[in-house]
Design a protein around this motif. Structure first.
Motif, PDB file in Angstrom:
ATOM      1  N   GLU A  46      19.291  24.669 129.857  1.00 26.87           N
ATOM      2  CA  GLU A  46      20.554  25.389 129.736  1.00 26.87           C
ATOM      3  C   GLU A  46      21.420  25.240 130.977  1.00 26.87           C
ATOM      4  OE1 GLU A  46      18.946  29.201 128.922  1.00 26.87           O
ATOM      5  OE2 GLU A  46      18.964  28.927 126.744  1.00 26.87           O
ATOM      6  N   ASP A  47      20.810  24.960 132.137  1.00 27.09           N
ATOM      7  CA  ASP A  47      21.586  24.776 133.361  1.00 27.09           C
ATOM      8  C   ASP A  47      21.964  23.312 133.585  1.00 27.09           C
ATOM      9  OD1 ASP A  47      19.200  23.620 134.048  1.00 27.09           O
ATOM     10  OD2 ASP A  47      18.728  25.000 135.693  1.00 27.09           O
ATOM     11  N   GLU A  48      21.823  22.489 132.534  1.00 25.88           N
ATOM     12  CA  GLU A  48      22.197  21.070 132.520  1.00 25.88           C
ATOM     13  C   GLU A  48      21.174  20.147 133.189  1.00 25.88           C
ATOM     14  OE1 GLU A  48      24.778  20.114 130.725  1.00 25.88           O
ATOM     15  OE2 GLU A  48      25.193  22.224 130.300  1.00 25.88           O
ATOM     16  N   ARG A  49      20.150  20.707 133.801  1.00 23.46           N
ATOM     17  CA  ARG A  49      19.105  19.848 134.351  1.00 23.46           C
ATOM     18  C   ARG A  49      18.324  19.194 133.221  1.00 23.46           C
ATOM     19  NH1 ARG A  49      14.961  22.250 136.900  1.00 23.46           N
ATOM     20  NH2 ARG A  49      15.454  24.311 136.032  1.00 23.46           N
ATOM     21  N   ILE A  50      17.816  17.986 133.480  1.00 19.63           N
ATOM     22  CA  ILE A  50      17.026  17.275 132.475  1.00 19.63           C
ATOM     23  C   ILE A  50      15.596  17.115 132.974  1.00 19.63           C
ATOM     24  CG2 ILE A  50      16.704  15.089 131.266  1.00 19.63           C
ATOM     25  CD1 ILE A  50      19.693  14.769 131.169  1.00 19.63           C
ATOM     26  N   ILE A  51      14.640  17.550 132.169  1.00 21.15           N
ATOM     27  CA  ILE A  51      13.223  17.426 132.485  1.00 21.15           C
ATOM     28  C   ILE A  51      12.633  16.303 131.639  1.00 21.15           C
ATOM     29  CG2 ILE A  51      10.968  18.520 132.208  1.00 21.15           C
ATOM     30  CD1 ILE A  51      12.165  21.113 133.071  1.00 21.15           C
ATOM     31  N   THR A  52      11.956  15.400 132.295  1.00 27.65           N
ATOM     32  CA  THR A  52      11.282  14.310 131.591  1.00 27.65           C
ATOM     33  C   THR A  52       9.793  14.621 131.549  1.00 27.65           C
ATOM     34  OG1 THR A  52      12.935  12.711 132.328  1.00 27.65           O
ATOM     35  CG2 THR A  52      10.824  11.831 131.568  1.00 27.65           C
ATOM     36  N   ALA A  53       9.194  14.561 130.358  1.00 29.41           N
ATOM     37  CA  ALA A  53       7.813  15.026 130.211  1.00 29.41           C
ATOM     38  C   ALA A  53       6.995  14.093 129.329  1.00 29.41           C
ATOM     39  CB  ALA A  53       7.802  16.433 129.613  1.00 29.41           C
ATOM     40  N   GLU A  54       5.686  14.171 129.556  1.00 30.41           N
ATOM     41  CA  GLU A  54       4.738  13.528 128.645  1.00 30.41           C
ATOM     42  C   GLU A  54       4.573  14.428 127.425  1.00 30.41           C
ATOM     43  OE1 GLU A  54       3.347  10.667 129.058  1.00 30.41           O
ATOM     44  OE2 GLU A  54       3.488  10.179 131.195  1.00 30.41           O
ATOM     45  N   LEU A  55       4.067  13.847 126.322  1.00 35.36           N
ATOM     46  CA  LEU A  55       3.824  14.625 125.107  1.00 35.36           C
ATOM     47  C   LEU A  55       2.336  14.790 124.871  1.00 35.36           C
ATOM     48  CD1 LEU A  55       6.397  13.211 122.531  1.00 35.36           C
ATOM     49  CD2 LEU A  55       6.433  15.455 123.628  1.00 35.36           C
ATOM     50  N   ASP A  56       1.969  15.984 124.401  1.00 40.99           N
ATOM     51  CA  ASP A  56       0.593  16.202 123.977  1.00 40.99           C
ATOM     52  C   ASP A  56       0.317  15.300 122.765  1.00 40.99           C
ATOM     53  OD1 ASP A  56      -1.404  17.942 122.092  1.00 40.99           O
ATOM     54  OD2 ASP A  56      -1.797  18.283 124.224  1.00 40.99           O
ATOM     55  N   PRO A  57      -0.882  14.690 122.656  1.00 38.84           N
ATOM     56  CA  PRO A  57      -1.191  13.779 121.536  1.00 38.84           C
ATOM     57  C   PRO A  57      -0.983  14.390 120.160  1.00 38.84           C
ATOM     58  CG  PRO A  57      -2.860  13.616 123.242  1.00 38.84           C
ATOM     59  CD  PRO A  57      -1.986  14.755 123.630  1.00 38.84           C
ATOM     60  N   SER A  58      -1.020  15.715 120.048  1.00 36.37           N
ATOM     61  CA  SER A  58      -0.852  16.349 118.732  1.00 36.37           C
ATOM     62  C   SER A  58       0.581  16.290 118.224  1.00 36.37           C
ATOM     63  CB  SER A  58      -1.302  17.814 118.808  1.00 36.37           C
ATOM     64  OG  SER A  58      -0.479  18.535 119.700  1.00 36.37           O
ATOM     65  N   LEU A  59       1.540  16.004 119.116  1.00 37.53           N
ATOM     66  CA  LEU A  59       2.939  15.924 118.716  1.00 37.53           C
ATOM     67  C   LEU A  59       3.263  14.503 118.260  1.00 37.53           C
ATOM     68  CD1 LEU A  59       4.554  18.016 121.604  1.00 37.53           C
ATOM     69  CD2 LEU A  59       4.064  18.750 119.277  1.00 37.53           C
ATOM     70  N   THR A  60       3.849  14.360 117.060  1.00 36.58           N
ATOM     71  CA  THR A  60       4.141  13.043 116.477  1.00 36.58           C
ATOM     72  C   THR A  60       5.636  12.848 116.287  1.00 36.58           C
ATOM     73  OG1 THR A  60       4.013  13.864 114.218  1.00 36.58           O
ATOM     74  CG2 THR A  60       1.948  13.113 115.244  1.00 36.58           C
ATOM     75  N   ASP A  61       6.018  11.595 116.028  1.00 38.51           N
ATOM     76  CA  ASP A  61       7.433  11.307 115.780  1.00 38.51           C
ATOM     77  C   ASP A  61       7.973  12.139 114.629  1.00 38.51           C
ATOM     78  OD1 ASP A  61       7.583   9.508 117.789  1.00 38.51           O
ATOM     79  OD2 ASP A  61       7.444   7.716 116.546  1.00 38.51           O
ATOM     80  N   GLU A  62       7.153  12.280 113.557  1.00 39.89           N
ATOM     81  CA  GLU A  62       7.609  13.002 112.379  1.00 39.89           C
ATOM     82  C   GLU A  62       7.917  14.462 112.708  1.00 39.89           C
ATOM     83  OE1 GLU A  62       4.961  11.101 112.553  1.00 39.89           O
ATOM     84  OE2 GLU A  62       5.606   9.387 111.338  1.00 39.89           O
ATOM     85  N   SER A  63       7.062  15.086 113.493  1.00 44.83           N
ATOM     86  CA  SER A  63       7.273  16.498 113.815  1.00 44.83           C
ATOM     87  C   SER A  63       8.429  16.692 114.793  1.00 44.83           C
ATOM     88  CB  SER A  63       5.985  17.091 114.412  1.00 44.83           C
ATOM     89  OG  SER A  63       5.659  16.461 115.638  1.00 44.83           O
ATOM     90  N   LEU A  64       8.742  15.672 115.599  1.00 43.46           N
ATOM     91  CA  LEU A  64       9.797  15.809 116.588  1.00 43.46           C
ATOM     92  C   LEU A  64      11.178  15.506 116.024  1.00 43.46           C
ATOM     93  CD1 LEU A  64       8.164  14.107 119.724  1.00 43.46           C
ATOM     94  CD2 LEU A  64       8.408  16.543 119.250  1.00 43.46           C
ATOM     95  N   GLY A  65      11.228  14.639 114.985  1.00 43.15           N
ATOM     96  CA  GLY A  65      12.520  14.198 114.472  1.00 43.15           C
ATOM     97  C   GLY A  65      13.436  15.323 114.061  1.00 43.15           C
ATOM     98  N   GLN A  66      12.878  16.374 113.498  1.00 40.57           N
ATOM     99  CA  GLN A  66      13.705  17.476 112.998  1.00 40.57           C
ATOM    100  C   GLN A  66      14.386  18.255 114.137  1.00 40.57           C
ATOM    101  OE1 GLN A  66      11.301  20.751 111.374  1.00 40.57           O
ATOM    102  NE2 GLN A  66       9.477  19.738 112.231  1.00 40.57           N
ATOM    103  N   TYR A  67      13.913  18.047 115.378  1.00 40.84           N
ATOM    104  CA  TYR A  67      14.463  18.806 116.505  1.00 40.84           C
ATOM    105  C   TYR A  67      15.414  17.986 117.375  1.00 40.84           C
ATOM    106  CZ  TYR A  67      10.571  21.866 115.293  1.00 40.84           C
ATOM    107  OH  TYR A  67       9.702  22.676 114.625  1.00 40.84           O
ATOM    108  N   TYR A  68      15.667  16.748 116.984  1.00 40.89           N
ATOM    109  CA  TYR A  68      16.495  15.877 117.810  1.00 40.89           C
ATOM    110  C   TYR A  68      17.901  16.459 117.997  1.00 40.89           C
ATOM    111  CZ  TYR A  68      19.155  11.778 119.291  1.00 40.89           C
ATOM    112  OH  TYR A  68      19.972  10.909 119.969  1.00 40.89           O
TER     113      TYR A  68
END
Length: 336
Positions: free
Chosen positions: A279-301
């Motif tokens: 919210e303060d415009e900073r960008i955090i770059t992170a690794e993903l837990d193996p349980s998170l997949t492309d399909e589950s993330l697409g809806q939040y893009y």
């Protein structure tokens, strides 16, 4: 302390009687701080005589006394590079502690931020006076005298607590708290983490450097701070405490915790690191837990999300900063 009463002007013509009166007035009474050395003794006598004569007392300057000594040797002389390193680390610890304790006040300074930071560093700057003595090397670091006409005094005032002790007092007291925590019979890593954390990364790095020099030369360090008017506090950093503190700082330098973040998901691929714009415009770059997949993330893009993340913080003490690594464990719509 002596009660203030009119100066006995009738003794001015009798030198020996006047000398005896001054001697009696300069003697300590019950409740006086015990002088550490001849410097304290002389200052205490000046304060008592000023009160007895009804004149303005001299300005009290607090003093830190660092006494370095080693078992089986007499380090009454010390190489200049080592002395500079030890004093520099001690001053650096005080300055870093003060900056961490007043970080919010500095940030609120707006255009005066740089001036406040400069005033802070000036307010905790100590003045050096060496005193080699048999069996020890003693450094006297005096509280810096204030010049009311100095422009930095106005900025410094916003950093002190109204009605409380000067910032240099608070910073040195917090540093002494760390040393005291290591002196207990059963020192606690958790307790030390609590007192070390608020003092910041730079302080931890300076502490490590000081300890490294003490252990390399098999030296112990005794520290006192204060003056005969406000009282004197003492602590020590002997080799046992120093070795324990060194191990604690190393452990405290790496911490892992779970936090919740809110922002907008900027990427959705689990083949690369994910970007979250906060919210303060900073960008955090992170690794993903193996349980998170492309399909589950697409809806939040490019949508507001709430993220449960694991963050590992590694203090880079020598650089005075921290490196944080994020792993996103769970991502969902904001508000859930």
């Amino acid at each position: 302390m002596s009660d203030q009463r009119p100066f006995p002007a009738d003794l001015l013509g009798n030198r020996s009687a006047l000398r005896e009166w001054l001697r009696r007035e300069a003697e300590p009474t019950t409740g006086d701080t015990i002088p550490r050395d001849s410097i304290d003794l002389a200052m205490a006598q000046r304060f008592r005589l000023a009160r007895a004569c009804g004149i303005e007392s001299p300005v009290a300057r607090r003093r830190a006394t660092l006494r370095f000594h080693a078992e089986g040797s007499e380090p009454s002389e010390m190489p200049v590079p080592l002395a500079v390193a030890l004093i520099g680390d001690f001053q650096g610890m005080i300055t870093a502690a003060a900056e961490s304790l007043r970080a919010k006040a500095i940030e609120q300074g707006g255009t005066r931020k740089a001036a406040r930071r400069k005033a802070l560093r000036s307010s905790v700057e100590l003045m050096f006076s060496p005193q080699p003595t048999p069996g020890s090397t003693v450094f006297h670091l005096w509280q810096k005298p204030q010049n009311p006409s100095d422009q930095s005094v106005e900025d410094q005032g916003t950093l002190d607590i109204e009605g409380g002790p000067p910032l240099v007092d608070i910073a040195i007291s917090r540093v002494m708290d760390v040393w005291d925590s290591a002196r207990s019979e059963t020192p606690s890593i958790a307790e030390l983490r609590d007192v070390l954390g608020p003092l910041g990364i730079t302080h931890a790095g300076r502490l490590q450097s000081l300890i490294k020099n003490l252990l390399a030369k098999d030296m112990d360090l005794d520290l006192t701070w204060g003056d005969v008017e406000s009282g004197i506090r003492s602590t020590r950093l002997h080799r046992r405490e120093a070795a324990f503190l060194e191990s604690v700082v190393t452990k405290v330098s790496e911490q892992t915790e779970r936090i919740t973040l809110s922002g907008v998901l900027r990427t959705v691929s689990n083949l690369r690191k994910v970007d979250l714009q906060l919210e303060d415009e900073r960008i955090i770059t992170a690794e993903l837990d193996p349980s998170l997949t492309d399909e589950s993330l697409g809806q939040y893009y490019m949508k507001p999300v709430s993220v449960v993340a694991e963050v590992q913080t590694v203090w880079q003490n020598t650089l005075g900063r921290a490196k944080r690594t994020y792993t996103f464990l769970n991502i969902g719509p904001r508000g859930q």
